[in-house]
Design an enzyme around this catalytic site. Structure first.
Site, short mmCIF file in Angstrom:
data_model
loop_
_atom_site.label_atom_id
_atom_site.label_comp_id
_atom_site.label_asym_id
_atom_site.label_seq_id
_atom_site.Cartn_x
_atom_site.Cartn_y
_atom_site.Cartn_z
N SER A 106 -9.67 1.82 3.05
CA SER A 106 -8.82 2.52 2.12
C SER A 106 -7.78 1.63 1.41
CB SER A 106 -8.09 3.63 2.87
OG SER A 106 -7.18 3.09 3.79
N LYS A 109 0.85 -1.19 0.00
CA LYS A 109 0.00 0.00 0.00
C LYS A 109 0.89 1.24 0.00
CE LYS A 109 -3.91 1.92 2.63
NZ LYS A 109 -4.74 1.79 3.86
N SER A 149 -9.73 -0.28 7.28
CA SER A 149 -9.16 -0.11 5.94
C SER A 149 -8.51 -1.35 5.32
CB SER A 149 -8.14 1.03 5.96
OG SER A 149 -8.80 2.27 5.88
#
Lengths: 95, 517
Positions: free
Chosen positions: B149, B74, B173
């Site tokens: 996210s 990420k 997330s």
């Protein structure tokens, strides 16, 4: 505790953000709606509850203050929006 | 997807070559990433070089525990000499000077990094629509969001771009996108995994965690990244179990599983409810003891979370001022902004004078006299240009709840309710070993559907924020399919530092649901 346009302007200044009039009106509406929702917490009597600041109630952890080589000057300046060979460049701040 | 165990065996035997494997991943990425937008950067040359190096280490019998496992990271986690954008215009050209501790540990284990995953800007979002580089799409149904996210990490896994991924979880997330994309994702106990090198969003809630197609691969990655790190004073100095050992003969006979009734309340999609009830029945037949429990403060989770997370974010994001790094507005734009403002204020002042409005005259005169200095306007304009709408909204909310006069009413109040939420969990964990819940109340939503309604978007996190507030570990894994053509997930929550329990039960769930890799 309704948020007014004045509050939005005051908070924007504290947060170092700029908004158009339209954005401010929208923020006023959205912040009020979210704050209205969080009012829900006042249903709970928490007078005898200690605030939880860290999930495992950690003690401060100390370490010796030793100088270590981490990044070079060149690396430190690599992501600067403006720099010369040794320094970060900033706009003139003293009139 | 083949689980890493089988891949490793084939690599060791020489039946499979790492370079070919990496090329196959790259091909899938080239074919589908333009549509899905899951990856922000791909590193083909570096990955192929690494493939050769790691292949050689395997041949010599020196390879680490993740040799040749292909991961995406990420893009809020630092990988040395690669961009670290947080999907923000603010950091669009920022390059990390060092590896996050989790990255250093992955390298040490001979894992292979193939690229950076898209996310909601600064990890703020539940749909992955808040990226400055465009939204991510759900590989199962591209008109649907992948969840956020860590939507890029989850979509990359579901599309077969990698073996595993790292995500971060502040309020759900990792788990929300894992549920919506049908992959496995673990939010570890707060303090289990070092946050050093993770760009801070809300420091008392942020956790890095592994995502993969199987429980086993999640366990393998966790084993490598977990543990104390002197660089993160909130990481805990506790031994790291060999998580994979707990998957050898998994069984649920010993375990008591609680169903918190607040998570099965009104508003839960009926198909998700029946999938979970069926699973609870299967687990009971497999020997687990199932009982209903209550977490009475669940309904206060979202309100508590959005006060604490935005407050911490407003403070953490104060560092982006356009001076040392990140986006800086041009001086021309700064001067133009001041001049335009002065022109407007003077016009208002004229109008006030014409009306003879003393109060307005005073107010506009003050505004003119107290105009920002060019430096302060540079901060403001840099931040205004650099941050997206949702990030600004959260900074505003966070600044408001921390501002003079409101701190006690909002921030301190939320910290008190946070303790009540944590106490709920600690109490039920005296009765049961783990909790089984839905990860999300609805099966997913279409792009654009909730963008105009921030509060509705926040409510997607209703079943996930509580684990962050309490600090406990929570695992999401797929258990079936919804009639809308999207995966259904289940969430297992456990006692602090008992990730092995979640993984063991999760392994049994995989078998029961036929979702094992």
């Amino acid at each position: 505790m309704a948020v007014t346009m004045r509050d939005v302007e005051y908070i924007a200044d504290l947060a170092r953000l700029l908004f158009t009039e339209e954005e401010k009106r929208r923020l006023e509406r959205e912040l009020n709606r979210i704050l209205e929702y969080v009012e829900k917490l006042n249903e709970l009597d928490t007078t005898s509850v200690e605030p939880l600041r860290h999930v495992w109630e950690l003690e401060n952890r100390m370490r010796p203050d030793q100088v270590r080589r981490w990044i070079s000057r060149e690396e430190a300046l690599r992501n600067a929006p403006a720099a010369d060979s040794d320094y970060f460049r900033v706009p003139k701040v003293i009139e | 997807m083949t689980s890493y165990g089988a891949v490793r065996a084939a690599l060791e035997r020489g039946d499979l070559h790492l370079r070919e494997r990496v090329e196959a991943f790259l091909q899938r990425i080239n074919a589908r990433n333009p549509e899905l937008n899951a990856l922000l950067e791909v590193w083909p040359d570096e990955a192929l070089r690494e493939a050769d190096r790691i292949q050689e280490r395997i041949r010599r019998g020196e390879a680490g525990p993740l040799a040749g496992m292909v991961l995406v990271i990420k893009d809020n986690i630092a990988v040395r000499n690669h961009r670290l954008t947080c999907a923000s215009r603010m950091l669009a050209s920022f390059e990390s000077l060092y590896d996050a501790t989790v990255i250093a540990r992955l390298r040490e284990a001979d894992a292979l990094l193939i690229g950076k995953a898209n996310l909601d800007e600064f990890a703020m979002g539940s749909s992955n629509e808040n990226s400055a580089f465009g939204p991510v799409r759900n590989p199962h149904r591209p008109e649907y969001v992948p969840g956020g996210s860590s939507g890029g990490s989850a979509a990359a896994l579901a599309a077969g771009f990698c073996d595993a991924a790292l995500g971060s979880d502040t309020g759900g997330s990792i788990r929300l996108p894992a549920a919506l994309c049908g992959v496995v994702g673990l939010k570890p106990t707060y303090g289990r995994v070092s946050r050093f090198g993770l760009v801070a969003f809300a420091s008392s809630l942020d956790c890095i965690g592994p995502m993969a197609s199987s429980i086993e691969d999640v366990a393998r990655v966790l084993e490598v990244i977990a543990g104390f790190d002197p660089q993160d004073s909130t990481s805990m100095p506790r031994p790291v179990p060999r998580y994979t050992d707990f998957l050898q003969k998994p069984e649920v006979r010993r375990w008591r599983i609680g169903l918190p009734r607040e998570y099965y309340a009104e508003g839960l999609d009926p198909e998700i409810r029946s999938a979970l009830e069926a699973l609870a029945g299967d687990l009971e037949r497999a020997g687990a003891r199932i009982q209903e429990v209550s977490l009475p403060h669940t309904e206060y989770g979202i309100a508590t979370y959005y006060i604490l997370a935005t407050a911490e974010a407003s403070s953490n994001l104060a560092r982006y001022d356009g001076i040392h790094y990140g986006h800086r507005a041009s001086m021309e734009a700064v001067m133009a902004s001041l001049q335009e403002e002065a022109r407007q204020v003077r016009a208002e002042l004229e109008r006030a004078r014409a009306r003879g409005d003393e109060e307005a005259i005073l107010r506009w005169t003050e505004r003119l006299e107290n105009q920002d200095s060019p430096l302060v306007r540079l901060y403001k304009l840099s931040r205004t240009e650099g941050f997206g709408t949702e990030v600004k909204r959260r900074i505003m909310l966070g600044t408001y709840v921390l501002s003079a006069g409101y701190y006690e009413a909002y921030y301190a109040k939320a910290q008190r309710v946070r303790r009540l939420i944590q106490s709920d969990f600690m109490r039920v964990f005296e009765e049961v070993d783990v909790l089984l819940t839905p990860p999300t109340p609805t099966p997913g939503f279409r792009l654009g559907e909730r963008l105009e309604d921030p509060l509705k978007m926040y409510l997607a996190d209703v079943y996930t924020v509580t684990a962050n507030l309490a600090g406990i570990p929570a695992l999401v894994l797929p258990i079936g399919w919804h009639s809308e053509g999207l995966p259904i997930g289940a969430q297992l929550m456990g006692r602090p530092f008992e990730e092995e329990r979640l993984l063991e039960i999760g392994r049994v769930v995989e078998t029961l649901c036929g979702t094992a890799a």
